[in-house]
Scaffold this active site. Structure first.
Site, PDB file in Angstrom:
ATOM      1  N   GLU A 158       0.937  -1.334   0.001  1.00 12.69           N
ATOM      2  CA  GLU A 158       0.013   0.278  -0.157  1.00 12.69           C
ATOM      3  C   GLU A 158       0.855   1.368  -0.135  1.00 12.69           C
ATOM      4  O   GLU A 158       1.839   1.247   0.788  1.00 12.69           O
ATOM      5  CB  GLU A 158      -0.823   0.080   1.275  1.00 12.69           C
ATOM      6  CG  GLU A 158      -1.731   1.085   1.429  1.00 12.69           C
ATOM      7  CD  GLU A 158      -2.525   1.313  -0.032  1.00 12.69           C
ATOM      8  OE1 GLU A 158      -3.271   0.558  -0.342  1.00 12.69           O
ATOM      9  OE2 GLU A 158      -2.245   2.309  -0.738  1.00 12.69           O
ATOM     10  N   LEU A 160      -0.352   4.381   0.337  1.00 17.22           N
ATOM     11  CA  LEU A 160      -1.155   5.536   0.737  1.00 17.22           C
ATOM     12  C   LEU A 160       0.105   6.571   1.889  1.00 17.22           C
ATOM     13  O   LEU A 160       0.503   5.700   2.480  1.00 17.22           O
ATOM     14  CB  LEU A 160      -2.401   5.072   1.375  1.00 17.22           C
ATOM     15  CG  LEU A 160      -2.375   4.506   2.898  1.00 17.22           C
ATOM     16  CD1 LEU A 160      -2.239   5.260   4.067  1.00 17.22           C
ATOM     17  CD2 LEU A 160      -3.677   3.709   3.035  1.00 17.22           C
ATOM     18  N   ARG A 176       8.581  24.590   9.541  1.00 23.05           N
ATOM     19  CA  ARG A 176       7.847  24.074   8.553  1.00 23.05           C
ATOM     20  C   ARG A 176       7.735  25.005   7.666  1.00 23.05           C
ATOM     21  O   ARG A 176       7.284  24.695   6.466  1.00 23.05           O
ATOM     22  CB  ARG A 176       6.397  23.617   8.814  1.00 23.05           C
ATOM     23  CG  ARG A 176       6.535  22.407   9.703  1.00 23.05           C
ATOM     24  CD  ARG A 176       6.846  21.197   8.847  1.00 23.05           C
ATOM     25  NE  ARG A 176       6.488  19.994   9.769  1.00 23.05           N
ATOM     26  CZ  ARG A 176       6.382  18.354   9.273  1.00 23.05           C
ATOM     27  NH1 ARG A 176       6.819  18.549   8.006  1.00 23.05           N
ATOM     28  NH2 ARG A 176       6.200  17.613  10.395  1.00 23.05           N
ATOM     29  N   LYS A 183       3.050  14.617  10.901  1.00 24.26           N
ATOM     30  CA  LYS A 183       2.686  15.637   9.542  1.00 24.26           C
ATOM     31  C   LYS A 183       1.330  16.105   9.906  1.00 24.26           C
ATOM     32  O   LYS A 183       0.647  15.603  10.820  1.00 24.26           O
ATOM     33  CB  LYS A 183       2.807  14.684   8.495  1.00 24.26           C
ATOM     34  CG  LYS A 183       1.869  13.615   8.192  1.00 24.26           C
ATOM     35  CD  LYS A 183       2.102  12.794   7.022  1.00 24.26           C
ATOM     36  CE  LYS A 183       1.428  13.467   5.906  1.00 24.26           C
ATOM     37  NZ  LYS A 183       1.278  12.507   4.793  1.00 24.26           N
ATOM     38  N   GLU A 234      -0.190   8.993   5.004  1.00 26.75           N
ATOM     39  CA  GLU A 234      -1.417   9.219   6.077  1.00 26.75           C
ATOM     40  C   GLU A 234      -1.619  10.884   5.855  1.00 26.75           C
ATOM     41  O   GLU A 234      -0.704  11.673   5.497  1.00 26.75           O
ATOM     42  CB  GLU A 234      -0.634   9.111   7.472  1.00 26.75           C
ATOM     43  CG  GLU A 234      -0.623   7.645   7.821  1.00 26.75           C
ATOM     44  CD  GLU A 234      -0.211   7.355   9.108  1.00 26.75           C
ATOM     45  OE1 GLU A 234      -0.111   8.211   9.904  1.00 26.75           O
ATOM     46  OE2 GLU A 234       0.323   6.317   9.251  1.00 26.75           O
ATOM     47  N   ARG A 286       3.807   8.308  15.390  1.00 25.82           N
ATOM     48  CA  ARG A 286       4.787   7.555  15.493  1.00 25.82           C
ATOM     49  C   ARG A 286       6.152   8.108  14.749  1.00 25.82           C
ATOM     50  O   ARG A 286       6.086   8.624  13.555  1.00 25.82           O
ATOM     51  CB  ARG A 286       4.414   6.027  14.784  1.00 25.82           C
ATOM     52  CG  ARG A 286       3.633   5.067  15.490  1.00 25.82           C
ATOM     53  CD  ARG A 286       3.156   3.852  14.684  1.00 25.82           C
ATOM     54  NE  ARG A 286       2.204   4.224  13.582  1.00 25.82           N
ATOM     55  CZ  ARG A 286       1.704   3.465  12.806  1.00 25.82           C
ATOM     56  NH1 ARG A 286       1.982   2.153  13.098  1.00 25.82           N
ATOM     57  NH2 ARG A 286       1.150   3.786  12.030  1.00 25.82           N
ATOM     58  N   CYS A 321       6.960   4.506   8.482  1.00 30.66           N
ATOM     59  CA  CYS A 321       7.604   3.704   7.417  1.00 30.66           C
ATOM     60  C   CYS A 321       8.877   4.130   7.008  1.00 30.66           C
ATOM     61  O   CYS A 321       9.839   3.195   6.747  1.00 30.66           O
ATOM     62  CB  CYS A 321       6.708   4.069   6.157  1.00 30.66           C
ATOM     63  SG  CYS A 321       5.221   3.371   6.372  1.00 30.66           S
TER      64      CYS A 321
HETATM   65  C1  UDX Z   1       4.838   7.435   3.492  1.00 35.98           C
HETATM   66  C2  UDX Z   1       4.984   7.213   1.900  1.00 35.98           C
HETATM   67  O1  UDX Z   1       4.638   8.663   1.498  1.00 35.98           O
HETATM   68  C3  UDX Z   1       3.739   6.283   1.410  1.00 35.98           C
HETATM   69  O2  UDX Z   1       3.682   6.311   0.246  1.00 35.98           O
HETATM   70  C4  UDX Z   1       3.989   4.960   2.326  1.00 35.98           C
HETATM   71  O3  UDX Z   1       2.859   4.182   1.840  1.00 35.98           O
HETATM   72  C5  UDX Z   1       4.076   5.299   3.689  1.00 35.98           C
HETATM   73  O4  UDX Z   1       5.086   6.230   4.067  1.00 35.98           O
HETATM   74  P1  UDX Z   1       3.743   8.677   5.372  1.00 35.98           P
HETATM   75  O5  UDX Z   1       4.653   8.329   6.199  1.00 35.98           O
HETATM   76  O6  UDX Z   1       2.283   8.420   5.818  1.00 35.98           O
HETATM   77  O7  UDX Z   1       3.650   7.967   4.029  1.00 35.98           O
HETATM   78  O8  UDX Z   1       3.611  10.394   4.917  1.00 35.98           O
HETATM   79  P2  UDX Z   1       4.771  11.260   4.116  1.00 35.98           P
HETATM   80  O9  UDX Z   1       3.919  12.118   3.492  1.00 35.98           O
HETATM   81  O10 UDX Z   1       5.478  10.286   3.154  1.00 35.98           O
HETATM   82  O11 UDX Z   1       5.464  12.042   4.909  1.00 35.98           O
HETATM   83  C6  UDX Z   1       6.569  11.226   5.896  1.00 35.98           C
HETATM   84  C7  UDX Z   1       7.315  12.466   6.621  1.00 35.98           C
HETATM   85  O12 UDX Z   1       8.014  13.263   5.649  1.00 35.98           O
HETATM   86  C8  UDX Z   1       6.631  13.268   7.570  1.00 35.98           C
HETATM   87  O13 UDX Z   1       7.205  13.395   8.803  1.00 35.98           O
HETATM   88  C9  UDX Z   1       6.568  14.657   6.628  1.00 35.98           C
HETATM   89  O14 UDX Z   1       6.417  15.809   7.537  1.00 35.98           O
HETATM   90  C10 UDX Z   1       7.982  14.732   5.703  1.00 35.98           C
HETATM   91  N1  UDX Z   1       7.865  15.288   4.670  1.00 35.98           N
HETATM   92  C11 UDX Z   1       7.211  14.783   3.756  1.00 35.98           C
HETATM   93  C12 UDX Z   1       8.797  16.316   4.631  1.00 35.98           C
HETATM   94  O15 UDX Z   1       9.484  16.893   5.512  1.00 35.98           O
HETATM   95  N2  UDX Z   1       8.921  17.082   3.547  1.00 35.98           N
HETATM   96  C13 UDX Z   1       8.241  16.805   2.444  1.00 35.98           C
HETATM   97  O16 UDX Z   1       8.375  17.489   1.549  1.00 35.98           O
HETATM   98  C14 UDX Z   1       7.396  15.755   2.420  1.00 35.98           C
HETATM   99  P1  ADP Z   2      -0.102   0.036  10.164  1.00 34.55           P
HETATM  100  O1  ADP Z   2       0.149   1.638   9.971  1.00 34.55           O
HETATM  101  O2  ADP Z   2       0.893  -0.758   9.442  1.00 34.55           O
HETATM  102  O3  ADP Z   2      -1.489  -0.038   9.630  1.00 34.55           O
HETATM  103  P2  ADP Z   2      -0.807  -0.143  13.103  1.00 34.55           P
HETATM  104  O4  ADP Z   2      -0.107  -0.485  14.154  1.00 34.55           O
HETATM  105  O5  ADP Z   2      -1.548   0.974  12.809  1.00 34.55           O
HETATM  106  O6  ADP Z   2       0.131  -0.597  11.646  1.00 34.55           O
HETATM  107  O7  ADP Z   2      -2.030  -1.336  12.941  1.00 34.55           O
HETATM  108  C1  ADP Z   2      -1.694  -2.657  12.810  1.00 34.55           C
HETATM  109  C2  ADP Z   2      -2.916  -3.384  13.681  1.00 34.55           C
HETATM  110  O8  ADP Z   2      -2.494  -4.966  13.648  1.00 34.55           O
HETATM  111  C3  ADP Z   2      -2.916  -3.107  14.941  1.00 34.55           C
HETATM  112  O9  ADP Z   2      -4.004  -2.684  15.362  1.00 34.55           O
HETATM  113  C4  ADP Z   2      -2.629  -4.632  15.599  1.00 34.55           C
HETATM  114  O10 ADP Z   2      -3.325  -4.564  16.925  1.00 34.55           O
HETATM  115  C5  ADP Z   2      -3.227  -5.403  14.510  1.00 34.55           C
HETATM  116  N1  ADP Z   2      -2.602  -6.710  14.678  1.00 34.55           N
HETATM  117  C6  ADP Z   2      -1.467  -7.436  14.837  1.00 34.55           C
HETATM  118  N2  ADP Z   2      -1.235  -8.634  14.854  1.00 34.55           N
HETATM  119  C7  ADP Z   2      -2.591  -9.177  14.801  1.00 34.55           C
HETATM  120  C8  ADP Z   2      -2.988 -10.456  14.716  1.00 34.55           C
HETATM  121  N3  ADP Z   2      -2.254 -11.584  14.687  1.00 34.55           N
HETATM  122  N4  ADP Z   2      -4.469 -10.652  14.633  1.00 34.55           N
HETATM  123  C9  ADP Z   2      -5.331  -9.590  14.438  1.00 34.55           C
HETATM  124  N5  ADP Z   2      -4.770  -8.100  14.415  1.00 34.55           N
HETATM  125  C10 ADP Z   2      -3.278  -8.071  14.493  1.00 34.55           C
END
Ligand code: UDX
Ligand code: ADP
Length: 473
Positions: free
Chosen positions: A172, A174, A450, A346, A176, A353, A283
């Protein structure tokens, strides 16, 4: 064999599982979508009557949950039943970096993936497509396959029916804060696998709302690796621009002008070039650490060192913010109050996290200051957890480190010596600095990590101003 998918189960109701299944349910009204999680509290929140209590804040999510929940979208803790009924199962559990044991600090902890695979092995019936949605190290699909194939030697379900598993990788992408839009209009859908019918079965789901042209199919390992590499490249861009922000501050250049100048080159592009307090989120650091671990495993030490530097620059960028604040406030911040605007990693998410705010706040608290923290979506309980420090009802006059939660920007600014903007929430662009200034202790400072604060308005208010990547203001 053509797959007729009618019932989907998603293991994991987190930031990935929740929004992705909501969008599938919305676009595929004929599919039954069941999201299961072992965390009962989280499931209760997904099922809460009041849609403002959903466990995840994501623009547009609430509307889809209102529309689909109870119709073809269900949240529950009934893992066994929903696995047994599913034709296709997404594994969407968390894969944090290991904190101890082999690969600590770098490798992903696969215990949740492992246990999900074991549950599938135990309860699945008939032919089941198993899809990795969580970001995973390369070749995790093999682990899942091994567990599925070897847990039940004769591969029959509880009723004695022959079972078969088809493992696919469907990472995925996406981000956040923009998850719903990213899911509704993705740049691409990536499906890695060996069995063409299984791949087509999954592709058919996406084709309900996404053009077939956007669906890329690869082998399993390319798909797994591509997800890690996409994140590593994005993170590398941020470390690059952040390293230049410091150079701008020293030379008198302006990072926003540099961004415009280099981003106009189509080969570079203008996205993901905003300098800030360092990247956060679940991530980027995790995935690069994983890449480093894999490169080391194959003896590619120069490769691992290259990516290590992306993480090092990021940590350096976060660390230098609190140092600048202390230095500008005459090298001491004890007895002083600092307002923190934004705690999420962000804007448009309640996720903290790896948020740079955590490290910056901890560093400032080490200097015995008082913090008033305001974030429109992060709860005080989450901040207590992240800072490992209970919030105080009132900030005292002694020189002990303390923090309190502020309900508004103005509340946060009362008697504060400095305001530190850490998350780029939209409302921070429109703060009335003249009013804020009246509430602050003088000399008053704003630190904008920022580049979102309107410099001209701040200049008129009389507040001292520091902005990331700005030489001289
Ligand atoms: C990221 C990837 O973008 C996404 O494709 C993947 O699926 C999951 O990891 P995410 O971590 O949700 O997504 O947010 P993202 O918009 O990528 O921002 C990550 C961090 O980089 C944030 O702390 C954001 O503030 C920072 N950032 C992003 C910057 O500092 N500058 C930028 O220009 C863009
Ligand atoms: P992500 O950002 O990858 O979605 P999260 O921590 O937000 O990660 O969500 C992962 C979810 O998976 C948590 O809510 C956790 O409780 C759930 N999870 C982990 N192990 C299991 C499992 N064995 N069965 C069902 N749910 C689970």
């Amino acid at each position: 064999m053509e797959f007729k998918i009618k019932n989907i189960c998603c293991i994991g109701a987190g930031y990935v599982g929740g929004p992705s299944m909501a969008v599938i349910a919305k676009n595929c009204p004929d599919l039954e979508v069941n999201v299961v999680d072992i965390n009962r509290e989280r499931i209760n929140k997904w099922n809460s009557e009041n849609f403002d209590e959903l466990p995840i804040y994501e623009p547009g999510l609430k509307e889809i949950i209102k529309r689909c929940r109870g119709l073809n979208l269900h949240f529950s803790t009934e893992v066994k039943k929903n696995i047994a009924n599913a034709d296709l199962i997404f594994i969407s559990v968390n894969t944090p970096t290991k904190t101890k044991g082999v690969g600590a600090g770098q490798a992903s902890d696969l215990k949740y993936v492992d246990s999900s695979a074991r549950e599938i092995a135990k309860y699945a019936k008939g032919k089941t497509i198993v899809v990795e949605k969580s970001t995973l190290p390369v070749r995790t699909a093999q682990t899942i396959k091994n567990i599925l194939e070897q847990s039940n030697i004769d591969n029959r379900d509880t009723k004695g029916n022959q079972r078969e598993f088809f493992v696919l990788s469907n990472p995925e992408f996406l981000a956040e804060g923009t998850a719903i839009n990213d899911l509704e209009n993705p740049d691409r859908i990536l499906i890695g696998g060996e069995d063409q019918e299984a791949i087509q079965g999954l592709a058919n789901i996406y084709e309900n709302w996404i053009s077939e042209r956007k669906i890329i199919t690869t082998n399993l390992w390319s798909s797994e690796l591509s997800k890690l590499i996409a994140n590593a490249f994005l993170a590398q861009r941020i470390s690059s621009i952040n390293s230049i922000s410091a150079l701008c501050e020293s030379t008198g250049a302006d990072i926003s002008e540099v961004k415009l100048a280099i981003g106009s080159d189509k080969r570079i592009g203008n996205k993901f070039l905003n300098s800030g307090p360092g990247f956060g989120g679940s991530c980027f650091k995790k995935d690069i650490s994983n890449l480093i671990y894999i490169a080391n495993h194959y003896g590619l030490y120069e490769v691992s060192e290259y990516w290590q530097n992306v993480i090092s620059i990021n940590a350096w960028q976060t660390n230098r913010i609190s140092k600048i604040v202390v230095e500008k406030l005459f090298n001491t911040i004890s007895f002083k109050k600092i307002s923190i605007l934004g705690f999420a990693f962000k804007a448009n998410t309640n996720d903290t996290r790896e948020s740079p705010a955590i490290k910056i706040c901890k560093d400032l608290l080490e200097e015995n200051c008082k913090l008033a923290i305001y974030d429109p979506q992060v709860s005080p309980l989450q901040i207590e957890y992240d800072l490992q420090l209970k919030q105080s009802d009132n900030l005292s006059n002694n020189d002990q480190a303390e923090w309190t939660f502020a309900d508004t920007v103005i509340d946060a600014s009362i008697n504060s010596d400095a305001i530190l903007v850490i998350t780029e929430w939209e409302e921070f662009k429109f703060i009335n600095w003249e009013i804020v200034y009246k509430h602050m202790r003088k000399p008053a400072w704003i630190f904008d990590t920022r580049s979102i604060v309107d410099i001209n308005k701040v200049k008129m208010s009389g507040i001292n101003f520091w902005q990331i990547g700005k030489g001289k203001i």
